[in-house]
Enzyme design. Sequence first.
Site, PDB file in Angstrom:
ATOM      1  N   LYS C  78       0.669  -0.898  -0.302  1.00 51.86           N
ATOM      2  CA  LYS C  78       0.260   0.209  -0.160  1.00 51.86           C
ATOM      3  C   LYS C  78       0.583   1.258  -0.372  1.00 51.86           C
ATOM      4  CE  LYS C  78      -3.937   1.881   2.506  1.00 51.86           C
ATOM      5  NZ  LYS C  78      -4.723   1.744   3.698  1.00 51.86           N
ATOM      6  N   SER C 153      -9.982   1.619   3.226  1.00 49.42           N
ATOM      7  CA  SER C 153      -9.140   2.584   2.152  1.00 49.42           C
ATOM      8  C   SER C 153      -8.193   1.374   0.591  1.00 49.42           C
ATOM      9  CB  SER C 153      -7.877   2.968   2.848  1.00 49.42           C
ATOM     10  OG  SER C 153      -7.579   2.679   3.872  1.00 49.42           O
ATOM     11  N   SER C 177     -10.078  -0.697   7.149  1.00 54.76           N
ATOM     12  CA  SER C 177      -9.372  -0.413   5.705  1.00 54.76           C
ATOM     13  C   SER C 177      -8.957  -1.579   5.115  1.00 54.76           C
ATOM     14  CB  SER C 177      -8.368   0.565   6.017  1.00 54.76           C
ATOM     15  OG  SER C 177      -8.930   2.301   5.442  1.00 54.76           O
TER      16      SER C 177
END
Lengths: 108, 481, 487
Positions: C78, C153, C177
Site C-alpha cells: 500500500k 482504504s 481498511s
Amino acid sequence: MFNYLTTFPGNGQHMINEDGVLKLARLARLKIDKAASIAAAAKLNSILGYVEQLMKVNVEGVEPMSHVHGSTNVYRADEVRPSPNPDAMLQNVPDSSGRFVRVPIIVE
Amino acid sequence: MEYETVIGLEVHVQLATHSKIFCGSSAAFGAEPNENVDPLTFGLPGSLPVLNWSVVEFAIMLGLAMNCEIRKFNRFARKHYFYPDLPKGYQISQFEEPICERGSLRVPIEDAVRTIGIKRIHMEEDAGKNIHDSRTQSSLVDLNRAGVPLLEVVSEPDIRSPAEAGAYMRTVRQLVRWLGISDGNMEEGSLRCDANISLRPSGSLKFGTRTEIKNLNSFKFVEQALEYEIARQMSLLKSGKEVIQQTLTFDSATGATSPLRSKEESSDYRYFPDPDLPPLVIEERSIHEIQEKMPKLPEAWYKELVEVYGLSAYDAAVLTAERSFVEYFREVFEISSNAKLACNWVTSELFGLLKKAGLEIHKSPIKPRDLGTLVKLIDSEAISGKMGKLVFEEMFASGEAPQTIIDRKGLKQITGEDQIVAIIKQAFEKNPGQLAEYVGGNDRLHPFFVGQVMKLSSGTANPKRVNDLITREINKLRGAA
Amino acid sequence: MSDITLLTASEMVSQMRAGQLSCKELCQAFLNKLEKQKGLNSFLTIAPEKVLARAEEAQAKIKAGSKEALLGIPVAVKDMILTKDLKTTCASKILENFIPPYTATCVNNLESRGAVVLGKTNMDEFAMGSSNENSAFGSVKNPWNPECVPGGSSGGSAVAVAARLAPLALGTDTGGSVRQPASFCGIAGMKPTYGRVSRYGVVAFASSLDQVGGFATNVRDLALLMSAVSGHDPMDSTSVKVDVPDFSALLGQDIKGLRLGMPKEYFIEGLSSEVKACIEAALKQLEKLGAKLVEVSLPNTELAVATYYILAPAEASSNLARYDGIRYGHRAKGTHELEELYEVSRSEGFGEEVKRRIMIGTYVLSSGYFDAYYLRAQKVRTLIANDFRTAFAKHCDLIVCPTAPTTAFKIGEKSSDPLAMYLNDIFTIPVNLAGLPGMSIPCGFDQKGLPVGLQLIGKPWDEAGLLKTAYAYESETDWHKRLPKIH
C-alpha cells in the site's frame, strides 16, 4: 430499533456556522473561501450532529482510553544513533539554501 | 500609590544528553546545519518517537533538588502550532501532567535567603532555529536543535524584584550545572527564560494584568528587561492607563521591550495525549535509585562548609558556586586537613592562575591531591608560604608534584634551631658594625639581620624562627655585655 | 500451460525451490499482467527494473538453497507504507513526488524474508475512505464489477490480490481498511492486534488505531504473510514485546468446541438481507465443523462510528500537520508570505475528505470542545473495548459477524454523503477501537455476483486462533477459489 445506516439528527448543540468554518480552517492552515465554507459547514454539521449521540452516554467514572493494551514505560538508553545518511533527509526539500531549508521570511 | 512587583519565571533548561529526547540524533551544539537530523527530527512521514530515559532521570533529579513531588503517572502531550522550526507541526511536551510539581527553590539574595515556589517542571522537545535574512526576504531553517531535550521550570509568581529574578536564574543555573544535567551555557542557549510580570497596589492580593517577556538569554537581560517593564507599567498605571496583556520581546541594543506581532489564534494549542508514546509510570524504586546517584546539593555543602569546616560565609559561597570547586576543595582538604588554608589556596591562588590561563577547574594542571600536599607542607612549616608560592607556580607550569620540585630545587625549609643559629652567627660575623649598633640598643636593625639570614639561607630558613632566634641571640649578647 | 499468477504463494515458494519456476519468470508474469490490467488502477508506482533486479537476487539465493519463508514472492505494498527510493504518495498530491529516504520496518521484515516488492498500490488519500474514491490519482475498480468500488482504504492492495496481480499485499487498517476491501473483493484480509506489527515507516493516519494488515487469496498464504511482517520493533514505542508464534502452526487443527460469539447488535436492520443470508450459512457451516455458536452482546456497538469519527480525525489533524510544504511534499508556487505558503500548499495538496477530517479533528481538539468531544469519545472507547473484554472473558473464544453491512456499492453512490460512507464501517471500527485482531474471509456472493465477507474477531494476540478457524472454514468451502471475470 436503531438503524446504523441512517444519519443521526442531533440537536444542534455544537453546530458550526460559516464563520466558525473559516476560523477552523485558519487554525488548520487550510484556505477556504466564503462560498465553500457554507457547503463545508453543512457537511461538518451533519457529522457533528451524528457524533452528538455520545453526549447522552453516561461515562461517569470511566477512564479515557488514550493508549491500547495498557503498556507503559517504553524507552531507550541515551545513545547517539545518527541517521545513516542525514543528507537524504534534505533530498525532498522544495526550496533550500546550502544545507538550510528556505521559507519566506518569518515576520515576528 | 505604592506598587508591588510580581514576577514569575519560566526557565527552559537544555539538557546535556548525548542524543535527542525522542530519537538517536546527536544533541550536540555546533554541527553543520541540518546535520543532526533523522526521519523524526525532520518530521518525515512514518517516523515515531522513542523516549530517552536520561531525560526522565534528569527531570526527576531537578525535581528532587527543588523539593518537588514526582508524578507517578505521566503522559506526553502534543502541542500544536505551525512554525517552520517545528517539523511535526506539534511539539511533544507535557501538559496537565508535568513530571514534577509543587516544589521550592531557596535563593540567596544579598544576606538573606528567599524561598521561591516551583509550580512545575516538565519535559519537552526543543524546536529548531530560524535565521532571518531580510536581504533575500527569506528565513533559513536549521533543525539540529529540534528534538533536543528541555526541562521547563515554572516558578510561582513569588519573585518581587529584577534583582531577585536574576538571583533566581543564577541559582537555577548553579543547580542544573551542579547536578550535571545541563551545561547552563547561556550564549549557546542552554538556559533561556520567559518572564511574566505585573504590578499591583502594595497590600493587594489580586494580581495585576501581566505581560510576558519572551526569550531572555542572559542574567543581565532578565534584569534589564524587567527594570524597563516595571518602569513602563508603572508609568501606565500612574497615569491611570491600563496595562494590556501581551507578549513582548526585549531588544538588548535599546534596552526596551516591544510587543511581538500577536497571532490571533496562537493560544489554541489543541493539546492531547500523544498516542505514539505509552504512559510513563515512575515507581518509588526509580526515584530512590536516582536519589542515590545525586550529589550533595550546594545548600547542604554551604552549611557544612560554614558549620563543620569553619569557613566564612563568603568562602563557602565561593566554593559552592560550582560542584567542581567544592569537590576540588574537598580533596585538597582531605590531604591537608586545614580547611581555611586549603580554601585560600584554592580560591585565591589556584582560581587566580586558572583565570589567567583561561582554564576550567577540571582542566587544572595541578591535581587536587598535589595541592593538598603543598598546603600540608606549608601548614607544617616544612616550607615557607613564600616558598610555597614558588613551588605552586612551578606546579602549575609543569604539573609536577610539590615534593619533586622542592627536592630538585633544594627548597626545604630550615627549621632546626642549631642550623638557624649557625646561619645567624654567620650573619653577625659578616656585619660587625651593624651588630655592635644593634647590641648597643638600636632595635631598628632587627629586620636587617632577618634579611641577611634569609639571604644566606637562600630563603629556606623559617622566617618566624629566624625572627625569634635573632632576638634571643642579641639578648644573649646584650646580657654578656 | 497453466497461469502461474493463479498459484498460491505457498505453491510458488515450493515450485521455485523445486526449480520448476524461476523468480524472474514469476515477477515478469505479474509485471505483464499489471500492464494488461492497468484499467483497474490498483497500482500507483511500479519500478519493473527494481523488481527484476530483486528477482534475480532472489533467484540466486534460491539456487544457493536459501529457505526464507517468502523467498522470491512478489508482494504489493500500500502506498501508505514507506519504501526507500521508491515513491510513496499516500495517494495524495501533497506527497506526489515524495521519495522516502528510509523503509518501513514491516517492509524490511518482508524483504529480509525474501519477498520482492512489486509496486505501490492505490488507496484512499491518507487512508481516509471506504471506497477508494478518495485517491488523488483516480478510483480503483472492483474486478468483480468495474462499476463498483473495491472498498477502502486499502482498495488497491485488495484488488491487486483479487485480480491475481500479486499473490500477497500489505494494507493498513484504521477502521476497517483491510477487512472491508477484502470483503468487497472476495479475498482474505487480516488486521492483527494493535502493536503486533511495527508502525515505523507507515504513514500515520490515526496513531492509536492504525495497524498494518495483509491480503492473500487464501488463509495459508495470509498466515505466511502475517508471520513475516509481525514482531516487536524498538523504533515503535507502541509495538508490543510479545512473541510471534508461527501463525501457520495451528492450520488444519479442528475447531471442535470452539465458542463462536455472534454479537446480536451486528445482526440488525440495515444489514443487507443477502449478506445476512451468507453469514448465517457460514455460521451453520462452522457449527457443522464442531464450533459452538453463542449469542453475545456488545451493547455499545452503536456508539462506535461516532466515537471513531471523533478520535480518528483528531489524531489525523495532528498527524497531518507536518505536511506544510516546507521540508518535503507539495509547496505552493508563487507564495511570498509564510502563512500563505502554509494555507495554499495544504489546500492544494489535500483532497476534500482529508480536509474535512482535518477540520473535524481540529474542532474536537480545540479549547472548549476537547472535553465534550475528544475526552468523552476516549471514555466511550473504553466502554466499547470493555464490551469485547466481557464477551471474551465470559462467553466466547472468537466473535463472528459480517465484515460490512453490504456488498460493494457503485462508484459514486455514496461519495457525496460522507456520513453514509462512514456508516459502512460499523462492523469493522469497533475492532480498531478495542485494538483487537480481526480478519475477513469470503463466505459467498450476492445475486449480482459480488463477494460477501465473514469477519472473525479475536482476543488480543490470538491471530493464530483466527487463522485456524478461518482455515477450517475455507477448507470446507470454495468461495476463495472463484476468480473475477477478468480471467
